[in-house]
Design a protein around this motif. Structure first.
Motif, PDB file in Angstrom:
ATOM      1  N   LEU A 120       6.642  -0.509   2.576  1.00  0.00           N
ATOM      2  CA  LEU A 120       6.026  -1.001   1.354  1.00  0.00           C
ATOM      3  C   LEU A 120       6.340  -2.485   1.232  1.00  0.00           C
ATOM      4  O   LEU A 120       7.506  -2.878   1.207  1.00  0.00           O
ATOM      5  CB  LEU A 120       6.533  -0.244   0.131  1.00  0.00           C
ATOM      6  CG  LEU A 120       5.577  -0.281  -1.074  1.00  0.00           C
ATOM      7  CD1 LEU A 120       5.817   0.902  -1.990  1.00  0.00           C
ATOM      8  CD2 LEU A 120       5.692  -1.566  -1.860  1.00  0.00           C
ATOM      9  N   HIS A 255       4.809   7.966   2.066  1.00  0.00           N
ATOM     10  CA  HIS A 255       3.631   7.785   2.906  1.00  0.00           C
ATOM     11  C   HIS A 255       4.045   7.191   4.251  1.00  0.00           C
ATOM     12  O   HIS A 255       4.986   6.400   4.331  1.00  0.00           O
ATOM     13  CB  HIS A 255       2.616   6.838   2.243  1.00  0.00           C
ATOM     14  CG  HIS A 255       2.019   7.385   0.986  1.00  0.00           C
ATOM     15  ND1 HIS A 255       0.843   8.105   0.972  1.00  0.00           N
ATOM     16  CD2 HIS A 255       2.428   7.329  -0.299  1.00  0.00           C
ATOM     17  CE1 HIS A 255       0.556   8.464  -0.272  1.00  0.00           C
ATOM     18  NE2 HIS A 255       1.511   8.003  -1.064  1.00  0.00           N
ATOM     19  N   ARG A 259       1.909   0.146   3.028  1.00  0.00           N
ATOM     20  CA  ARG A 259       1.216  -0.023   1.752  1.00  0.00           C
ATOM     21  C   ARG A 259       1.549  -1.406   1.232  1.00  0.00           C
ATOM     22  O   ARG A 259       2.688  -1.867   1.334  1.00  0.00           O
ATOM     23  CB  ARG A 259       1.632   1.043   0.740  1.00  0.00           C
ATOM     24  CG  ARG A 259       1.026   2.406   1.022  1.00  0.00           C
ATOM     25  CD  ARG A 259       1.340   3.391  -0.081  1.00  0.00           C
ATOM     26  NE  ARG A 259       2.752   3.737  -0.105  1.00  0.00           N
ATOM     27  CZ  ARG A 259       3.318   4.464  -1.063  1.00  0.00           C
ATOM     28  NH1 ARG A 259       2.602   4.885  -2.087  1.00  0.00           N
ATOM     29  NH2 ARG A 259       4.604   4.762  -1.013  1.00  0.00           N
ATOM     30  N   ARG A 260       0.546  -2.071   0.637  1.00  0.00           N
ATOM     31  CA  ARG A 260       0.733  -3.413   0.122  1.00  0.00           C
ATOM     32  C   ARG A 260       0.715  -3.404  -1.396  1.00  0.00           C
ATOM     33  O   ARG A 260      -0.188  -2.847  -2.020  1.00  0.00           O
ATOM     34  CB  ARG A 260      -0.401  -4.342   0.603  1.00  0.00           C
ATOM     35  CG  ARG A 260      -0.490  -4.554   2.097  1.00  0.00           C
ATOM     36  CD  ARG A 260       0.501  -5.567   2.602  1.00  0.00           C
ATOM     37  NE  ARG A 260       0.396  -6.857   1.952  1.00  0.00           N
ATOM     38  CZ  ARG A 260      -0.466  -7.804   2.313  1.00  0.00           C
ATOM     39  NH1 ARG A 260      -1.331  -7.595   3.298  1.00  0.00           N
ATOM     40  NH2 ARG A 260      -0.474  -8.970   1.688  1.00  0.00           N
ATOM     41  N   ASP A 263       1.547  -2.239  -7.096  1.00  0.00           N
ATOM     42  CA  ASP A 263       0.528  -1.463  -7.790  1.00  0.00           C
ATOM     43  C   ASP A 263       0.159  -0.186  -7.045  1.00  0.00           C
ATOM     44  O   ASP A 263      -0.375   0.743  -7.641  1.00  0.00           O
ATOM     45  CB  ASP A 263      -0.730  -2.313  -8.021  1.00  0.00           C
ATOM     46  CG  ASP A 263      -1.266  -2.935  -6.738  1.00  0.00           C
ATOM     47  OD1 ASP A 263      -0.449  -3.496  -5.985  1.00  0.00           O
ATOM     48  OD2 ASP A 263      -2.476  -2.882  -6.521  1.00  0.00           O
ATOM     49  N   SER A 264       0.439  -0.117  -5.739  1.00  0.00           N
ATOM     50  CA  SER A 264       0.169   1.124  -4.997  1.00  0.00           C
ATOM     51  C   SER A 264       1.046   2.261  -5.507  1.00  0.00           C
ATOM     52  O   SER A 264       0.701   3.430  -5.344  1.00  0.00           O
ATOM     53  CB  SER A 264       0.405   0.909  -3.503  1.00  0.00           C
ATOM     54  OG  SER A 264       1.768   0.662  -3.217  1.00  0.00           O
ATOM     55  N   ASP A 267      -0.220   2.942  -9.518  1.00  0.00           N
ATOM     56  CA  ASP A 267      -1.457   3.699  -9.599  1.00  0.00           C
ATOM     57  C   ASP A 267      -1.229   5.204  -9.474  1.00  0.00           C
ATOM     58  O   ASP A 267      -2.105   6.000  -9.770  1.00  0.00           O
ATOM     59  CB  ASP A 267      -2.431   3.261  -8.502  1.00  0.00           C
ATOM     60  CG  ASP A 267      -3.051   1.911  -8.786  1.00  0.00           C
ATOM     61  OD1 ASP A 267      -3.025   1.503  -9.963  1.00  0.00           O
ATOM     62  OD2 ASP A 267      -3.532   1.267  -7.846  1.00  0.00           O
ATOM     63  N   GLU A 268      -0.038   5.581  -9.023  1.00  0.00           N
ATOM     64  CA  GLU A 268       0.285   6.990  -8.875  1.00  0.00           C
ATOM     65  C   GLU A 268       1.052   7.521 -10.078  1.00  0.00           C
ATOM     66  O   GLU A 268       1.782   8.505  -9.991  1.00  0.00           O
ATOM     67  CB  GLU A 268       1.099   7.199  -7.592  1.00  0.00           C
ATOM     68  CG  GLU A 268       0.297   6.854  -6.342  1.00  0.00           C
ATOM     69  CD  GLU A 268       1.126   6.894  -5.083  1.00  0.00           C
ATOM     70  OE1 GLU A 268       2.331   7.227  -5.172  1.00  0.00           O
ATOM     71  OE2 GLU A 268       0.590   6.587  -4.011  1.00  0.00           O
TER      72      GLU A 268
END
Length: 270
Positions: A120, A255, A259-260, A263-264, A267-268
């Motif tokens: 991340l 994951h 992931r960048r 906010d990733s 958003d979850e």
């Protein structure tokens, strides 16, 4: 219990992060990397009582101990090698250091998928900087013309900042075609229009490096007879980045691959 190695443990963000990890109930500091403090207790090196973890000069040395997550807050020249080294050792990685290109991230993503670990990375782990990105993405759906101004101190070694680079890259995928004249059609000195960043419809980014600034980033949107400016300003403390980094440490294993952006996770539902 998540076992954490902090690379850059005596740096501006690193020392605050080490303190926060030591104070947490579900995270455990098992390694620290700092060339300036190599051989010293990682707690004493940042002004705390001894914690029983010796700071190492290299990440390879720190990885000799079992761990789950490596966090990098070092320098642009070191972060890619650190990420790939940690991935090769099958550690999850949180990247807080700026300076990586889209090509660098693609290489890191490929390596992480091959080893089955998560990465991340965020240009900025603060909540308000993450909201700048979210609001700018919403505005780009309606306003075709946008440019970014990136402000930082005279001593910042990379340009643009990770915040500005990440923002430009994600905006390039959602923005409409601009109405401004293409740079290659202009006369004069093209470099004064900044750098075009992004893989789809690039965004012009202008970087200022001056005394008096810490970190600021603004996305400027323009329509005929009106203008929208969305701006984030950071103060002198590293505290805003710690909470987001702790969240990333706790969830980077969810994951496989890269992931960048913070906010990733937001958003979850976080």
């Amino acid at each position: 219990m998540v076992r954490v190695v902090v690379a850059g443990s005596t740096g501006w963000v690193g020392r605050a992060l080490v303190s926060a990890i030591l104070a947490s109930e579900d995270l455990k500091l098992v390694g620290a990397v700092s060339r300036s403090a190599a051989g010293r207790d990682a707690g004493e090196a940042i002004g705390l009582k001894p914690v029983g973890v010796i700071a190492r000069a290299t990440l390879e040395e720190a990885l000799a101990e079992p761990s789950d997550v490596v966090v990098d807050y070092t320098k642009p020249s070191a972060v890619k090698a650190h990420a790939l080294t940690a991935i090769a050792a099958r550690r999850h990685v949180v990247v807080g250091t700026s300076g990586l290109s889209a090509e660098d991230y693609a290489e890191i993503d490929d390596a992480a998928r091959e080893k089955g670990v998560g990465v991340l990375a965020a240009g900025n782990f603060s909540i308000t900087a993450t909201l700048l990105k979210r609001f700018a993405l919403e505005a780009a759906r309606y306003v075709p013309d946008v440019e970014i101004i990136d402000y930082a101190s005279a001593k910042k070694p990379d340009t643009p900042s990770g915040t500005a680079r990440e923002l430009a890259e994600v905006l390039s995928f959602v923005r409409q075609e601009p109405t401004s004249k293409p740079v290659d059609e202009l006369s004069g000195i093209h470099e004064t229009r900044g750098a075009a960043i992004g893989l789809s419809t690039p965004v012009q980014v202008h970087s200022l490096r001056l005394p008096g600034f810490v970190l600021s980033c603004e996305a400027i949107f323009g329509l005929p007879d009106e203008r929208l400016v969305i701006r984030h300003d950071a103060g002198a403390s590293s505290a805003p980045y710690v909470a987001g980094t702790l969240l990333a440490i706790r969830r980077v294993n969810e994951h496989v691959g890269l992931r960048r952006g913070l906010d990733s996770l937001m958003d979850e539902g976080q």
